[in-house]
Design an enzyme around this catalytic site. Structure first.
Site, PDB file in Angstrom:
ATOM      1  N   SER A  71      29.426  63.864  40.301  1.00  0.00           N
ATOM      2  CA  SER A  71      28.848  62.451  40.321  1.00  0.00           C
ATOM      3  C   SER A  71      27.377  62.170  40.973  1.00  0.00           C
ATOM      4  O   SER A  71      26.127  62.860  39.584  1.00  0.00           O
ATOM      5  CB  SER A  71      29.430  61.791  41.413  1.00  0.00           C
ATOM      6  OG  SER A  71      29.748  60.303  41.293  1.00  0.00           O
ATOM      7  N   LYS A 128      38.130  58.247  38.233  1.00  0.00           N
ATOM      8  CA  LYS A 128      37.546  57.975  39.388  1.00  0.00           C
ATOM      9  C   LYS A 128      38.433  57.333  40.375  1.00  0.00           C
ATOM     10  O   LYS A 128      38.088  55.787  40.886  1.00  0.00           O
ATOM     11  CB  LYS A 128      36.027  57.210  38.833  1.00  0.00           C
ATOM     12  CG  LYS A 128      35.255  56.508  40.299  1.00  0.00           C
ATOM     13  CD  LYS A 128      34.041  57.829  40.333  1.00  0.00           C
ATOM     14  CE  LYS A 128      33.060  58.339  41.194  1.00  0.00           C
ATOM     15  NZ  LYS A 128      32.355  59.579  40.837  1.00  0.00           N
TER      16      LYS A 128
END
Length: 620
Positions: A412, A206
């Site tokens: 996401s 991430k």
């Protein structure tokens, strides 16, 4: 005191007089513009667009190709068109391009297709591939296709490669730079400014927050980015090589090799393109005009070949009004394009409330039997994503199947809203995954201390003193990280449940890592690869529909919005053909400045400060 009171009263009366004058002047200017529009509509009788009996359709794509245009205030649009101004960020609907090409294939007036792509902006590979497929379909008519340009960008050449003849100016240039991701990093700058950055995340890959905590890309981020960018580049090379009958080795990836070959053509980019088989010729503009004239004839002014632009062709072939069919089953298409934000957002962004309302509208429409959620988003607010996902669940409970289709992005938060669908479709090039959560904010206690500014006081709880002027209490940081951990676990559980996987299996391919569509299918994150027609057919099959129509579900306009949209649209079309349109850009700018409303949309407005967003999806 009396004199002071009188002076104050006179002052405010003067202020009001000025404001009132400005108000009247503003509306008078608007009235004059509208009056001119009315007069022009009454007097103008030659503004109708016609398709010549023998002509070339010029596919002059100006701007980004999108699945949904960003909302533009009708008055702003009217003023831009009336005064001949180019929009700041032009957009072209993918469905309009595909519709024009399909219609032109069967239109006997259209004798050839000209790809004029120098105005084309950002286009995702999935959209380029669909336009390329439509060009291939057009070629089945036997009509020739020409690509004409002074130079080609990599994206423009992808479409140009489909032409029967690819022409470039003798002084033109083109080259293949491949795909890369090179973000800017701010850690050192923030340290110099004595800013303290607080990052809370889950996921090895991430990397959305890396620019604020590093001065370079981490090795895990490099590994992940290299993997999906390589797959995307291989797709590009395979498609272009097949279109031009070349080997994939014809694409320069080594600078030393390029220099050796470039030296052999004396540094001439145009000659280099010819040598590599990328273009078929280097004719002058006049030579091209004469070649096309031989096919379609001259225009009415005898200055060039007979032609019609994409926008003018669409004005002819697109129906002005779409009359809804009664007693017909529908597969509804709900577009979710842009960053996912909390609340109600206008077209071009995804609002948790507004997009959920579109899904609810489809659920309450008895003619709608199935829904395609058309996603083009790198993510955003986790809260807003969940609000949208809940409405997907409501559709399924109402026995209306939902198929999620991912366009350029479905990452996401974009994956979060897709996860609950009965089926997930993606393009081979879709950027998806990035299943991870982060939160971030900055505090300025050291910056303020350096400037001699301090904050102090008392509060009734430990939480009352939490603000950006003070150092973050480590215990508060713990609370935030626990919340982020919980959000990530929720994400894993959601994907595991909907994809029929174990949480451990999801976690291995999650961790915020980005995947390309064809890889995501292998990993089980998507069910099938395809485009809108495929997703619509899948939704119809799930609903057991044989005869059906499709329809886009859009926000209902208020009566005043409908009036201004229709009235100003007609007025701008009319005066846009007149001599008034191109004059006095200063006046146009002045009027536009008076009318323009400031649309202050606060980005990344999750109420909990928790985001499922993929900043690593941007390609440089």
């Amino acid at each position: 005191m009396a004199n002071g009171s009188s002076w104050t009263k006179s002052f405010f009366v003067g202020i009001w007089t000025v404001l009132n004058f400005c108000r009247k002047a503003f509306f008078n200017i608007i009235f004059i513009i509208l009056a001119i529009g009315f007069i022009a509509m009454l007097m103008k009788d030659d503004g109708k667009v016609l398709v010549p009996k023998s002509t070339a359709l010029v596919l002059n794509i100006e701007g980004d190709i999108v699945i949904e245009k960003r909302y533009v205030d009708p008055m702003n649009k009217f003023l831009e068109e009336a005064f001949g101004q180019e929009p700041e960020n032009p957009e072209v609907l993918l469905k309009d391009v595909l519709f024009a090409l399909e219609n032109a294939k069967h239109d006997n007036r259209v004798k050839t297709l000209i790809l004029q792509l120098q105005g084309m902006g950002n286009v995702g590979m999935d959209k380029m591939k669909q336009v390329a497929m439509a060009i291939d379909d057009f070629k089945e008519s036997g009509k020739p296709v020409y690509a004409i340009a002074d130079y080609y960008t990599q994206s423009q050449y992808y479409l140009a490669s489909k032409a029967d003849k690819v022409y470039m100016n003798p002084m033109g240039a083109m080259m293949f730079e491949g795909y890369g991701r090179y973000p800017t990093y701010y850690k050192a700058a923030l340290e110099k400014l004595k800013v303290t950055t607080h990052v809370f995340k889950v996921g090895t890959y991430k990397s959305a927050v890396e620019p604020y905590i590093r001065d370079d890309m981490s090795e895990p981020a490099k590994e992940a980015n290299k993997a999906w960018l390589t797959v995307l580049w291989n797709q590009y090379k395979a498609d272009v090589a097949a279109a031009r009958n070349l080997s994939t080795s014809a694409f320069d990836e080594d600078l030393d090799q390029f220099l050796l070959k470039f030296e052999q053509v004396d540094g001439d980019f145009a000659a280099y393109a010819m040598e590599n088989g990328w273009v078929d010729g280097l004719p002058t503009r006049e030579a091209i005009r004469q070649e096309i004239i031989d096919i379609v004839g001259e225009d009415k002014n005898h200055k060039s070949f007979s032609q019609i632009s994409l926008n003018n062709y669409l004005k002819v072939i697109k129906p002005i009004y779409h009359l809804p069919q009664v007693d017909v089953d529908h597969v509804a298409i709900v577009v979710a394009k842009g960053s996912i934000l909390n609340g109600t957002q206008k077209a071009g962004d995804i609002g948790g409330d507004s997009t959920a309302e579109l899904l609810r509208k489809a659920r309450l429409d008895d003619s709608v039997k199935a829904v395609v959620l058309y996603v083009d988003s790198p993510g955003g607010s986790a809260f807003a994503s969940e609000i949208i996902r809940q409405e997907v669940e409501n559709l399924k409970t109402a026995n209306k199947p939902v198929v999620a289709l991912m366009s350029t992005y479905g990452a996401s938060g974009g994956y979060w809203i897709s996860a609950a669908a009965d089926e997930i479709w993606a393009a081979p090039s879709t950027v998806t995954g990035s299943i991870g959560i982060f939160g971030m904010f900055m505090t300025f206690e050291n910056t303020l201390d350096y400037l001699g500014i301090h904050s102090d006081g008392v509060g009734t709880t430990d939480f009352s003193g939490l603000n950006v002027t003070k150092a973050l209490d480590p215990r508060a940081g713990q609370v935030i990280q626990m919340s982020i951990n919980h959000g990530y676990q929720e994400f894993l559980n959601l994907v595991a449940k909907e994809r029929n996987m174990t949480v451990e299996a999801v976690d291995k391919i999650a961790q915020g890592r980005v995947w390309i569509g064809e890889t995501a299918k292998e990993l089980g994150l998507v069910d099938n690869l395809g485009f809108l027609d495929d997703a619509v057919s899948a939704a119809a099959d799930l609903a057991k529909l044989e005869n059906y129509e499709t329809k886009y579900v859009e926000r209902d306009l208020s009566p005043s919005e409908k009036f201004w949209k229709e009235f100003l649209g007609q007025a701008s079309q009319t005066i846009g053909h007149g001599s008034f349109a191109k004059k006095d850009s200063a006046l146009a700018g002045f009027v536009k400045q008076l009318v323009e409303e400031v649309d202050a949309v606060t980005k990344l407005n999750d109420p909990n400060g928790v985001y499922a967003h993929c900043l690593a999806c941007e390609i440089n």
